[in-house]
Design a protein around this motif. Structure first.
Motif, PDB file in Angstrom:
ATOM      1  N   ILE A   1       0.835  -1.207   0.000  1.00 33.17           N
ATOM      2  CA  ILE A   1       0.000   0.000   0.000  1.00 33.17           C
ATOM      3  C   ILE A   1       0.869   1.256   0.000  1.00 33.17           C
ATOM      4  O   ILE A   1       0.623   2.206  -0.754  1.00 33.17           O
ATOM      5  N   VAL A   2       1.902   1.264   0.839  1.00 32.21           N
ATOM      6  CA  VAL A   2       2.769   2.446   0.930  1.00 32.21           C
ATOM      7  C   VAL A   2       3.561   2.635  -0.359  1.00 32.21           C
ATOM      8  O   VAL A   2       3.743   3.771  -0.826  1.00 32.21           O
ATOM      9  N   GLU A   3       4.045   1.555  -0.951  1.00 31.90           N
ATOM     10  CA  GLU A   3       4.806   1.655  -2.197  1.00 31.90           C
ATOM     11  C   GLU A   3       3.974   2.315  -3.289  1.00 31.90           C
ATOM     12  O   GLU A   3       4.502   3.073  -4.114  1.00 31.90           O
ATOM     13  N   ASN A   4       2.678   2.050  -3.302  1.00 34.82           N
ATOM     14  CA  ASN A   4       1.811   2.600  -4.348  1.00 34.82           C
ATOM     15  C   ASN A   4       1.397   4.044  -4.100  1.00 34.82           C
ATOM     16  O   ASN A   4       0.888   4.694  -5.013  1.00 34.82           O
ATOM     17  N   ASN A   5       1.599   4.537  -2.878  1.00 33.14           N
ATOM     18  CA  ASN A   5       1.221   5.920  -2.575  1.00 33.14           C
ATOM     19  C   ASN A   5       2.121   6.448  -1.465  1.00 33.14           C
ATOM     20  O   ASN A   5       1.678   6.757  -0.365  1.00 33.14           O
ATOM     21  N   VAL A   6       3.414   6.534  -1.765  1.00 31.60           N
ATOM     22  CA  VAL A   6       4.402   6.829  -0.742  1.00 31.60           C
ATOM     23  C   VAL A   6       4.214   8.214  -0.125  1.00 31.60           C
ATOM     24  O   VAL A   6       4.438   8.413   1.073  1.00 31.60           O
ATOM     25  N   ALA A   7       3.756   9.183  -0.899  1.00 38.46           N
ATOM     26  CA  ALA A   7       3.608  10.550  -0.394  1.00 38.46           C
ATOM     27  C   ALA A   7       2.517  10.655   0.671  1.00 38.46           C
ATOM     28  O   ALA A   7       2.545  11.574   1.493  1.00 38.46           O
ATOM     29  N   GLU A   8       1.563   9.727   0.656  1.00 39.10           N
ATOM     30  CA  GLU A   8       0.489   9.775   1.639  1.00 39.10           C
ATOM     31  C   GLU A   8       0.960   9.312   3.018  1.00 39.10           C
ATOM     32  O   GLU A   8       0.386   9.690   4.040  1.00 39.10           O
ATOM     33  N   TYR A   9       2.011   8.511   3.043  1.00 37.72           N
ATOM     34  CA  TYR A   9       2.437   7.912   4.308  1.00 37.72           C
ATOM     35  C   TYR A   9       3.808   8.388   4.795  1.00 37.72           C
ATOM     36  O   TYR A   9       4.101   8.293   5.986  1.00 37.72           O
ATOM     37  N   LEU A  10       4.636   8.868   3.901  1.00 40.55           N
ATOM     38  CA  LEU A  10       6.003   9.215   4.272  1.00 40.55           C
ATOM     39  C   LEU A  10       6.178  10.724   4.352  1.00 40.55           C
ATOM     40  O   LEU A  10       5.724  11.460   3.468  1.00 40.55           O
ATOM     41  N   GLU A  11       6.824  11.191   5.423  1.00 41.97           N
ATOM     42  CA  GLU A  11       7.112  12.616   5.560  1.00 41.97           C
ATOM     43  C   GLU A  11       8.271  12.996   4.641  1.00 41.97           C
ATOM     44  O   GLU A  11       9.312  12.341   4.640  1.00 41.97           O
ATOM     45  N   GLU A  12       8.098  14.057   3.896  1.00 41.85           N
ATOM     46  CA  GLU A  12       9.156  14.510   2.992  1.00 41.85           C
ATOM     47  C   GLU A  12      10.271  15.177   3.798  1.00 41.85           C
ATOM     48  O   GLU A  12      10.023  15.940   4.723  1.00 41.85           O
ATOM     49  N   ASN A  13      11.517  14.874   3.450  1.00 41.79           N
ATOM     50  CA  ASN A  13      12.665  15.474   4.133  1.00 41.79           C
ATOM     51  C   ASN A  13      13.869  15.447   3.190  1.00 41.79           C
ATOM     52  O   ASN A  13      14.694  14.543   3.232  1.00 41.79           O
ATOM     53  N   LYS A  14      13.975  16.460   2.373  1.00 40.72           N
ATOM     54  CA  LYS A  14      15.042  16.513   1.376  1.00 40.72           C
ATOM     55  C   LYS A  14      16.416  16.761   1.996  1.00 40.72           C
ATOM     56  O   LYS A  14      17.442  16.579   1.342  1.00 40.72           O
ATOM     57  N   ASP A  15      16.450  17.182   3.271  1.00 45.79           N
ATOM     58  CA  ASP A  15      17.738  17.434   3.914  1.00 45.79           C
ATOM     59  C   ASP A  15      18.527  16.158   4.167  1.00 45.79           C
ATOM     60  O   ASP A  15      19.730  16.218   4.459  1.00 45.79           O
ATOM     61  N   ILE A  16      17.886  14.997   4.055  1.00 37.24           N
ATOM     62  CA  ILE A  16      18.623  13.749   4.229  1.00 37.24           C
ATOM     63  C   ILE A  16      19.723  13.631   3.186  1.00 37.24           C
ATOM     64  O   ILE A  16      20.834  13.174   3.478  1.00 37.24           O
ATOM     65  N   ARG A  17      19.430  14.082   1.993  1.00 42.43           N
ATOM     66  CA  ARG A  17      20.458  14.030   0.944  1.00 42.43           C
ATOM     67  C   ARG A  17      21.660  14.888   1.324  1.00 42.43           C
ATOM     68  O   ARG A  17      22.804  14.532   1.036  1.00 42.43           O
ATOM     69  N   LYS A  18      21.396  16.019   1.973  1.00 39.77           N
ATOM     70  CA  LYS A  18      22.498  16.889   2.403  1.00 39.77           C
ATOM     71  C   LYS A  18      23.393  16.181   3.418  1.00 39.77           C
ATOM     72  O   LYS A  18      24.611  16.364   3.415  1.00 39.77           O
ATOM     73  N   VAL A  19      22.775  15.379   4.288  1.00 37.78           N
ATOM     74  CA  VAL A  19      23.558  14.607   5.258  1.00 37.78           C
ATOM     75  C   VAL A  19      24.484  13.644   4.533  1.00 37.78           C
ATOM     76  O   VAL A  19      25.693  13.571   4.818  1.00 37.78           O
ATOM     77  N   PHE A  20      23.941  12.917   3.567  1.00 43.26           N
ATOM     78  CA  PHE A  20      24.748  11.964   2.808  1.00 43.26           C
ATOM     79  C   PHE A  20      25.836  12.667   2.008  1.00 43.26           C
ATOM     80  O   PHE A  20      26.984  12.201   1.954  1.00 43.26           O
ATOM     81  N   ASP A  21      25.493  13.780   1.377  1.00 43.95           N
ATOM     82  CA  ASP A  21      26.484  14.544   0.601  1.00 43.95           C
ATOM     83  C   ASP A  21      27.655  14.966   1.477  1.00 43.95           C
ATOM     84  O   ASP A  21      28.823  14.861   1.076  1.00 43.95           O
TER      85      ASP A  21
END
Length: 517
Positions: free
Chosen positions: A250-270
């Motif tokens: 269910i989550v895979e088919n509608n990830v935006a409904e269940y997962l909080e967006e956080n683009k800063d994670i990429r900054k951590v990895f970078d």
């Protein structure tokens, strides 16, 4: 302060100790002296209370705690860390409240469809905010309760279903407030095969599970249905666990409904990759579920950040087993290859395996590894106790807890609670009955204040981290197994990759309360 007998008499007349003029006129010198002492004692207590209250009101409130802070339980020098490891669920990926509702609904329906529970429980809705993480469930008595770091039950935070259990019944059931260690943690040489009488629900996925457990218990009680608490617990637990594959789809088919967006994670990895740090991922979740979430959070190229990716690791067995081999996972077919894995390669996905093999194949050992997870015990205990890794706990509830701590009214209440408690301790030896009554009023005020402080966190169970004054059992494990903890992994962006985290010097009971005057 000295008082004349006239002043004392005026105070006496205006107080609840007032005595008729006739009695005052006829009393003996001995009685009059007793009355003076009695009034003086109450006057002194009243003035002590007033002075303490005024001091509290004039006291400067503490500075706000940084919501995005990283807090140290043990000194940690990031310059010594060359390898960063991460769990996925509730460490990199945080879920919206819709996930709790989904897990609850799927678990409830499975109870009906698979375990043949009464169809009437289909009307039982999820109650957000009822439970908090870290509670214990007594599988013999069917109670959900909160336990502190000294293994004491917090009275007023014990529930059977949705109904609070009285302090008198709790003490009757357990005989005292202290729970034996064998109830909480299996003991002995063969402890792996022993079941503790209480189970701690210490991850965020367990919150909707607790709500379902309490809802069904309440339904059985109200409808006069006999049930076995342990059977109910295991059915609810199995139902929620068995519905995870459905939840993943269910989550895979509608990830935006269940997962909080956080683009800063990429900054951590970078930042970590730029500092030449190695990164790895160890999660119990399946690859396609993690892939959809990480693409949403980080981007299509998320795998490029990691030197090793391990899915369906089956923690905590991943940390404790020694002989279970790694298998390479075929992303296209969704199957595990049968080929022997001789080394762990970047760009490939691995299935199961063990921590020992991870160390042997990579050479990553001891203090050079910092691993982040959300479960203080299942994620962090073995890696720090058995392998010497450094550990970081991601505790999402910190945001709510710190926001509450920062409220001026809360700070004022905490100051007054501490000062009122000291006032009670200083004057508790009063022998005169009316003075004892005054001290008893203070104790009642303190109890009301403690209850008020508790309920601002959660109406039923209070703070995740404290009982009325002691740390919780959850905090005990957190502080023991985590070198640092914070609310989100992205809070690391506020610190250099060479930062050293220093724990606060705690004040022991025999030390100064403050080193500053």
């Amino acid at each position: 302060m000295m008082y004349s007998s006239c002043k004392v008499l005026r105070r006496l007349a205006s107080s609840n100790l007032a005595i008729s003029k006739e009695v005052t006129r006829k009393c003996s010198p001995q009685l009059w002296n007793l009355l003076l002492q009695r009034c003086m004692s109450q006057i002194n207590l009243e003035e002590a209370y007033i002075r303490t209250k005024q001091k509290c009101e004039s006291k400067k409130l503490p500075q706000d705690v940084n919501i995005k802070g990283v807090f140290a339980c043990n000194e940690l020098d990031l310059k010594e860390v060359n390898v960063y490891g991460f769990d996925y669920d509730y460490t990199l990926a945080f879920y919206k409240s819709s996930m709790d509702f989904l897990l609850y609904r799927l678990g409830r329906d499975m109870l009906i469809d698979i375990y043949k529970y009464p169809s009437g429980i289909a009307s039982l809705e999820y109650k957000p905010g009822f439970a908090v993480r870290g509670l214990h469930y007594d599988i013999e008595k069917g109670l959900l309760l909160k336990i502190d770091s000294f293994m004491q039950i917090q009275l007023g935070a014990v529930y059977r279903g949705l109904s609070p259990v009285s302090d008198e019944e709790v003490l009757d059931l357990y005989k005292n407030r202290v729970i034996p260690i064998a109830y909480l943690e299996p003991q002995g040489k063969n402890f792996q095969n022993v079941t503790a009488k209480m189970v701690q629900l210490a991850d965020l996925f367990s919150v909707p599970e607790m709500s379902l457990l309490c809802n069904v218990t309440e339904y059985f009680i109200r409808n006069g249905i006999d049930y076995h608490p342990e059977i109910l617990f295991r059915d609810v637990k199995n139902s929620v666990q068995r519905c995870h594959p459905v939840m993943h789809g269910i989550v895979e088919n509608n990830v935006a409904e269940y997962l909080e967006e956080n683009k800063d994670i990429r900054k951590v990895f970078d930042r970590l990759v730029a500092a030449r740090k190695k990164l790895f991922l160890v999660t119990n979740s399946p690859y396609h579920f993690v892939d959809r979430g990480m693409k949403f959070l980080v981007g299509e190229d998320w795998c490029d950040f990691f030197d090793v990716i391990i899915v369906q690791a089956r923690k905590p067995k991943f940390f404790t087993d020694e002989s279970r081999p790694f298998r390479e996972y075929n992303k296209k077919s969704g199957t595990q290859l049968w080929d022997r894995v001789h080394k762990l390669e970047k760009g490939k996905i691995y299935y199961e395996g063990t921590l020992k093999q991870l160390e042997d194949m990579t050479g990553w050992r001891g203090e050079q590894v910092l691993y982040f997870g959300d479960h203080p015990y299942s994620d962090l205990a073995d890696v720090t106790l058995e392998h010497g890794w450094r550990t970081g706990a991601i505790i999402n509830e910190l945001t709510h807890e710190i926001e509450t701590l920062n409220q001026p009214e809360f700070k004022q209440n905490i100051n007054w609670l501490q000062m009122l408690t000291q006032l009670i301790e200083d004057h508790q030896a009063q022998e005169e009955p009316h003075s004892q009554a005054v001290v008893q009023k203070w104790i009642e005020e303190r109890d009301e204040l403690r209850q008020k402080i508790k309920t601002v966190f959660n109406e039923q169970f209070g703070s995740v981290f404290r009982t009325f004054h002691n740390p919780t059992y959850f905090s005990r494990r957190l502080f023991r197994f985590a070198d640092i903890y914070t609310s989100k992994i992205t809070n690391l962006l506020n610190y250099s990759v060479n930062h050293t985290f220093y724990p606060r010097r705690g004040v022991m009971p025999h030390e100064y309360s403050s080193y500053f005057v």
